[in-house]
Design a protein around this motif. Structure first.
Motif, PDB file in Angstrom:
ATOM      1  N   ILE A 187      41.882  39.032  38.980  1.00 25.10           N
ATOM      2  CA  ILE A 187      43.012  38.630  38.131  1.00 25.10           C
ATOM      3  C   ILE A 187      43.852  37.656  38.944  1.00 25.10           C
ATOM      4  N   VAL A 188      44.170  36.502  38.366  1.00 29.24           N
ATOM      5  CA  VAL A 188      45.109  35.560  39.002  1.00 29.24           C
ATOM      6  C   VAL A 188      46.261  35.344  38.033  1.00 29.24           C
TER       7      VAL A 188
ATOM      8  N   ALA B 224      41.791  43.584  30.225  1.00 30.72           N
ATOM      9  CA  ALA B 224      40.959  42.402  29.937  1.00 30.72           C
ATOM     10  C   ALA B 224      39.853  42.261  30.983  1.00 30.72           C
ATOM     11  N   ALA B 225      40.177  42.518  32.241  1.00 25.83           N
ATOM     12  CA  ALA B 225      39.150  42.412  33.297  1.00 25.83           C
ATOM     13  C   ALA B 225      38.050  43.445  33.073  1.00 25.83           C
TER      14      ALA B 225
ATOM     15  N   GLY C 242      33.759  44.309  33.229  1.00 26.05           N
ATOM     16  CA  GLY C 242      33.323  45.644  33.621  1.00 26.05           C
ATOM     17  C   GLY C 242      34.089  46.267  34.770  1.00 26.05           C
ATOM     18  N   GLY C 243      35.134  45.619  35.260  1.00 26.94           N
ATOM     19  CA  GLY C 243      35.914  46.204  36.345  1.00 26.94           C
ATOM     20  C   GLY C 243      36.755  45.163  37.041  1.00 26.94           C
ATOM     21  N   LEU C 244      37.259  45.549  38.222  1.00 27.98           N
ATOM     22  CA  LEU C 244      38.219  44.677  38.923  1.00 27.98           C
ATOM     23  C   LEU C 244      38.065  44.863  40.434  1.00 27.98           C
TER      24      LEU C 244
ATOM     25  N   GLU D  63      41.516  50.971  38.984  1.00 28.65           N
ATOM     26  CA  GLU D  63      40.275  50.193  38.828  1.00 28.65           C
ATOM     27  C   GLU D  63      39.730  49.750  40.186  1.00 28.65           C
ATOM     28  N   LEU D  64      40.623  49.374  41.104  1.00 21.69           N
ATOM     29  CA  LEU D  64      40.170  48.963  42.442  1.00 21.69           C
ATOM     30  C   LEU D  64      39.521  50.158  43.148  1.00 21.69           C
TER      31      LEU D  64
END
Ligand code: NAD
Length: 268
Positions: free
Chosen positions: A17-18, A84-85, A90-92, A136-137
């Motif tokens: 994500i940016v 959204a990610a 499928g993840g982040l 998520e991380l």
């Protein structure tokens, strides 16, 4: 030790994500991560601008870039970016927190409403994306949290009281977070630009010229007078550090605030 091998950034297929990425530093960082093969969710407030940024990056790099129109200050927006990610990719793995800079001003000229807005836009937005992203991380087995601050965290800048005060708080939070999340292999770092050529810098220079009653080129020359490299930096030069810190190659660097300022800061 193993035999030496070329540096492997390992960014291909990483999901990032940016934030605040339709122009300036956020855009340059998104573009650089995309060029390394990351899948991206990018945001800024204006739907058509962020879509145009995503289209350009995809055209240039072939990366998958999903634009989201979102104000980083909003409460639900951080959760929406993470969702959204997950939905798109499928993840982040990587979060680059960024936001527009607070307005210039000294203490006497800054209103309580401006303090509140700057707190929400620059600091609370960071807390919110961290809270939304960390589960998520962790699920991904680790990751990177990066935030764009300012060289004001090392050397406060005259007439930028909001930036000076809030970014010091962001650095304190990031350091705390790096200790909390180290065991989960989530690395947290602050990147502090000095003077990098973006539209914000143009706007600040114009404001200084008007306030001081000086020609713009005089203001620009004076602003790089104390830079040992003798010039303003370029967004790509800033983005290179983001790419490195986001990468597998930076696997033992956390809890740091690193300045990209051409050597301008004079503190040890
Ligand atoms: P910029 O103004 O050129 O770009 C800011 C980006 O953020 C734009 O895409 C804008 O649409 C987006 N944005 C602004 N507010 C937003 C919000 N509330 N929600 C979502 N998107 C938003 O600025 P820049 O020069 O790229 O700076 C980025 C950050 O780095 C700022 O916080 C700035 O203060 C800081 N900084 C920059 C420099 C520099 O040399 N450029 C130096 C010190 C600090």
């Amino acid at each position: 030790m193993d035999n030496p091998s070329p540096m492997n950034l390992g960014l291909k297929g990483k999901r990032a994500i940016v934030m605040a990425a339709s122009r300036g530093l956020g855009y340059a960082c998104a573009r650089a991560l995309a060029a390394e093969g990351c899948d991206l969710v990018i945001c800024s407030r204006d739907a058509s601008r962020i879509r145009a940024a995503a289209d350009t990056i995809t055209r240039e790099t072939n990366a998958r870039v999903h634009p989201v129109a979102a104000d980083v200050s909003g409460e639900g927006e951080a959760r929406a970016l993470v969702a959204a990610a997950v939905e798109q990719f499928g993840g982040l793995d990587i979060v680059l927190h960024n936001a527009g800079g607070p307005p210039a001003g000294d203490t006497a000229s800054t209103t309580e409403a401006q303090w509140q807005k700057a707190f929400e836009q620059n600091m609370l937005s960071f807390v919110r994306i961290v809270n939304a992203a960390v589960p998520e991380l962790k699920r991904a087995g680790g990751g990177r949290i990066l935030t764009i601050a300012s060289s004001s965290i090392k050397q406060p800048i005259p007439n930028l009281v909001l930036s000076n005060a809030l970014r010091a708080g962001i650095w304190g939070f990031a350091k705390t977070l790096s200790r909390e999340l180290g065991p989960d292999r989530i690395l947290v770092n602050v990147i502090a630009p000095g003077r990098i050529q973006t539209e914000r810098i143009e706007e600040l220079d114009h404001a200084t010229a008007v306030r001081a009653g000086q020609p713009l080129d005089h203001v620009k020359r004076a602003s790089v007078a104390g830079v040992p490299l003798g010039r303003i930096g370029q967004p790509d030069e800033f983005a290179n550090l983001i790419v490195f810190l986001a990468s597998e190659a930076a696997s033992y660097i956390t809890g740091q605030a690193i300045t990209v300022d051409g050597g301008a800061g004079n503190a040890l």
